[in-house]
Design an enzyme around this catalytic site. Structure first.
Site, short mmCIF file in Angstrom:
data_model
loop_
_atom_site.label_atom_id
_atom_site.label_comp_id
_atom_site.label_asym_id
_atom_site.label_seq_id
_atom_site.Cartn_x
_atom_site.Cartn_y
_atom_site.Cartn_z
N HIS A 1 0.82 -1.21 0.00
CA HIS A 1 0.00 0.00 0.00
C HIS A 1 0.86 1.26 0.00
O HIS A 1 0.50 2.27 -0.61
CB HIS A 1 -0.91 -0.02 1.23
CG HIS A 1 -1.99 1.02 1.20
ND1 HIS A 1 -3.08 0.94 0.37
CD2 HIS A 1 -2.13 2.18 1.90
CE1 HIS A 1 -3.86 2.00 0.56
NE2 HIS A 1 -3.30 2.77 1.48
N HIS B 1 -10.22 3.04 -0.93
CA HIS B 1 -10.42 2.68 0.48
C HIS B 1 -11.23 1.41 0.51
O HIS B 1 -12.27 1.32 1.16
CB HIS B 1 -11.09 3.82 1.25
CG HIS B 1 -10.35 4.19 2.50
ND1 HIS B 1 -10.96 4.41 3.70
CD2 HIS B 1 -9.02 4.34 2.75
CE1 HIS B 1 -10.07 4.71 4.62
NE2 HIS B 1 -8.87 4.67 4.06
#
Length: 750
Positions: A51, A98
């Protein structure tokens, strides 16, 4: 150094539990010249997660075009892309995912996604003026999907509405592959004067490091690591990894930050998103080639007895790191105190590259900043990839074996009532599209959202696009289509495409078939961006959207595109204007129903190629549409995309409750002509008085065009067959999703 006595003993197993590979653990020991303590290992675990580090994707991301005459910041240089839009103004824009938090806690996952992407914009000094989103869910008939949809939409709406930035556009797509892994991608667009931006950088020995915003809690700890693993049936146990947002605090933070920037006392500013203090201190320091001393016990905390690594890794929302010129701290503190926002000095800038974190004057971590970041010490991998096995099913597809539909009206009604084609009214009516002191959206029906820039004659057009079914069928072609359709929507709205941001949503990168999809999508995206001269300004890679039961999601490279209108008056809408206007189809029709909504969800054929697409043909079409708008020869323009030609016509007819009378082309199957999704086609309407000029112009181009029919007062007529009043179709189209949601268990209980 050993760390505190309360730290767990660090071993290879510890590293594995934190998501690090054994070879990565060995590399960390080499970098430090010793075994890291638990706090240091935790720092590397988040900064070297997929990430944050893009370790499995950066090799291919670097192949995307990142140069352009309008770019004021290249991809990766700042928190968001920055494009010169003329008149002394720049546009900052970015899209991010998200996904994992939204799968576990849809309301807060989506809300904090919106908050985080807005902070990326205003930490650069730009005021957010618009929000967009790209959403993916499973089968709408299932209660789980309804629960996720309800939570995500409410989270986006509640946060955005309260924060005061209008949501002006978006897309929603449903497919079984997203059952466990919904995709929630949020985009923010902001405007700033050229030369008034702030960089995410730290330098200057002795300059002060301040934390501003909300207090720090234990929410979101290891959130970056959580986003770098597959969703499992036990992922609900990771609920503390989901952050909690406060849009009212963020609104105050926005106004305070923009005012603080005006003092001229700020060296650099960065949002605390994934990995929190760890990420902002390391990235700002590495960029400025300086170090920092950070005193973690000075960080405002809302929970007692937080450990050093918990403070460092917390992803509590509405926080930023600010580096201020030495001696001018009070100027900045006064601004934030005026807005009732925490502002505490927690450290100072040092020479060298060491990040030293202290707790009660005890040194608890000492790491080189450069070793943590992309392009520094973070690992870079090149993964194995191969064509997926399902491609053999695609190669077996033949149009001739698909029985041609005969009850076209019934098929059309089913199609426009399906969740992927029907109006997303149930979704967008929960968003405030007119909120905000800087709002300039007209809400006029157009293929892209058009926003006028206050104080100028200019406007910008923004759009998010991706048909993931096309990308699944052919990642190379599907990604080209995603870029091209976004550009087509910008052009049909009167704009010129100038740049993109992307959110690349894929399964597990260690799956060679998933990685093949990723590589081919990057190649297709790059080719299309070069053709349209729309460089990539940045974005987000979201891997691990995969579960044991469902497998990987469709490869979904969502494209957020920015366009510029030099004159606001050039804005074009999609709605038919007048009874009697002539309807023309620009672009070539084909016997093609591949990967269409009609074939996939009406006929039930899961595997077929991507629809026909030719990049040169697409480019030429867009240039023609652009000229038609500039010459004021057309009344409306609407691209043919999901649902095919009939859906396009219906969407143009409904805004003013007008109808249309068209004839199909006998050279094609009627289902292909009406419902096929072959690319590079646009429907335009023309006032009869301009027909001769239109024809003269089109005859001088290489783009095929055909007269379909004309606009009628209200009825829909296809091949002389009356299909009924447009209001009947509008009722089905606008209420399909709302009706489905009203029949859920959750809705009944409420």
């Amino acid at each position: 150094m050993s760390g505190t006595s309360h730290d767990p003993q660090v071993t290879t197993e510890t590293a594995k539990e934190l998501g690090l590979h054994p070879e990565e653990f060995e590399k960390i020991k080499t970098i430090l010249g010793r075994t890291p303590n638990f706090t240091e290992l935790s720092i590397y675990s988040v900064m070297w997660s997929e990430h944050c580090s893009y370790k499995n994707s950066i090799k291919w991301l670097k192949t995307l075009p990142r140069e352009g005459s309008r770019l004021l910041a290249k991809a990766g240089e700042e928190n968001a892309g920055l494009v010169d839009i003329g008149d002394g103004l720049a546009c900052a824009f970015k899209i991010e995912s998200h996904n994992h938090p939204s799968a576990i806690e849809p309301y807060q996952g989506a809300a904090t996604g919106v908050g985080g992407i807005h902070r990326d914009i205003f930490t650069m000094g730009a005021r957010p003026i618009a929000s967009l989103n790209s959403l993916r869910f499973g089968n709408l008939a299932e209660e789980k999907t309804k629960h996720l949809l309800r939570g995500v939409v409410k989270g986006i709406g509640d946060y955005g509405n309260a924060f005061g930035v209008p949501t002006v556009a978006g897309e929603v797509f449903f497919d079984e592959c997203y059952h466990t892994n919904p995709l929630v991608n949020a985009m923010s667009v902001g405007v700033v004067k050229v030369g008034k931006t702030v960089s995410a950088i730290s330098y200057g020995e002795g300059n002060s490091v301040l934390i501003v915003g909300s207090s720090t809690g234990k929410d979101g700890i290891h959130g970056a690591s959580f986003a770098s693993q597959d969703i499992t049936e036990d992922s609900h146990e990771d609920l503390p990894s989901v952050q909690v947002g406060d849009p009212f605090t963020e609104k105050l933070l926005l106004e305070a930050s923009l005012e603080a920037i005006e003092t001229g006392a700020i060296i650099g500013m960065q949002d605390m998103g994934a990995a929190g203090i760890t990420c902002s201190t390391s990235e700002m320091s590495a960029k400025g080639k300086h170090g920092m001393k950070i005193y973690l016990d000075r960080v405002p905390q809302r929970q007692a007895n937080m450990k050093a690594w918990e403070i460092l890794l917390s992803e509590s929302q509405e926080r930023m790191l600010v580096v201020v010129k030495k001696g001018r701290e009070q100027e900045v503190i006064n601004v934030y105190e005026k807005w009732d926002i925490h502002c505490e000095q927690i450290g100072e800038v040092t020479t060298g590259d060491r990040l030293q974190y202290f707790m009660q004057d005890e040194l608890v971590a000492d790491v080189p900043a450069e070793s943590l970041v992309l392009g520094g010490g973070a690992p870079v991998y090149e993964r194995e990839y191969r064509q997926p096995d399902y491609f053999r099913h695609i190669s077996e597809y033949h149009l001739d074996v698909i029985v041609e539909a005969t009850d076209l009206r019934s098929i059309a009604m089913r199609l426009i009532s399906s969740p992927n084609i029907s109006s997303k009214k149930w979704v967008f009516t929960q968003y405030d599209s007119m909120v905000g002191i800087a709002n300039t959206s007209t809400n006029a029906p157009s293929d892209a959202a058009v926003l006028r820039l206050q104080g100028t004659d200019k406007a910008i057009a923004v759009k998010v696009d991706c048909n993931a079914r096309y990308v699944h069928a052919n990642p190379y072609v599907g990604a080209m289509i995603a870029v091209s359709e976004a550009a087509r929507n910008i052009v049909c709205s009167g704009g010129t495409p100038v740049a993109i941001t992307n959110c690349l949503n894929f399964g597990n990168p260690y799956n060679p078939e998933v990685y093949w999809q990723f590589v081919k999508a990057i190649e297709g995206m790059g080719e299309a961006c070069r053709k349209f001269d729309t460089p990539v300004t940045g974005g987000n890679v979201s891997f691990y959207n995969q579960s044991a039961d469902d497998g990987p999601v469709f490869p979904t490279p969502a494209i957020g595109m920015l366009g510029v209108l030099e004159h606001y008056e050039d804005a074009m809408t999609l709605d038919f204007r007048n009874e009697g206007d002539l309807i023309y189809l620009l672009g070539e029709s084909r016997n093609d129903i591949s990967s269409s909504e009609y074939l996939s969800n009406i006929s039930g054929v899961r595997f077929s190629p991507a629809p026909h697409f030719d990049l040169d043909e697409e480019f030429n079409l867009q240039q023609v549409v652009k000229e038609l708008i500039q010459k004021d020869l057309i009344e409306s323009a609407h691209d043919v995309s999901d649902g095919g030609l009939f859906t396009t016509l219906l969407e143009s007819a409904m805004p003013s409750d007008l109808g249309f009378d068209i004839s199909t082309d006998e050279n094609f199957r009627k289902d292909a002509f009406l419902f096929g999704e072959s690319q590079s086609r646009v429907v335009v309407s023309i006032h009869p008085s301009r027909q001769d000029e239109f024809l003269d112009f089109m005859m001088g181009t290489e783009v095929e065009f055909n007269l379909l029919g004309e606009v009628t007062p209200s009825n829909i007529v296809v091949d002389a067959d009356d299909w009924g009043d447009v209001k009947e179709w509008k009722e089905e189209y606008e209420n399909a999703i709302g009706n489905a949601m009203s029949h859920s268990v959750e809705a009944t209980e409420v």
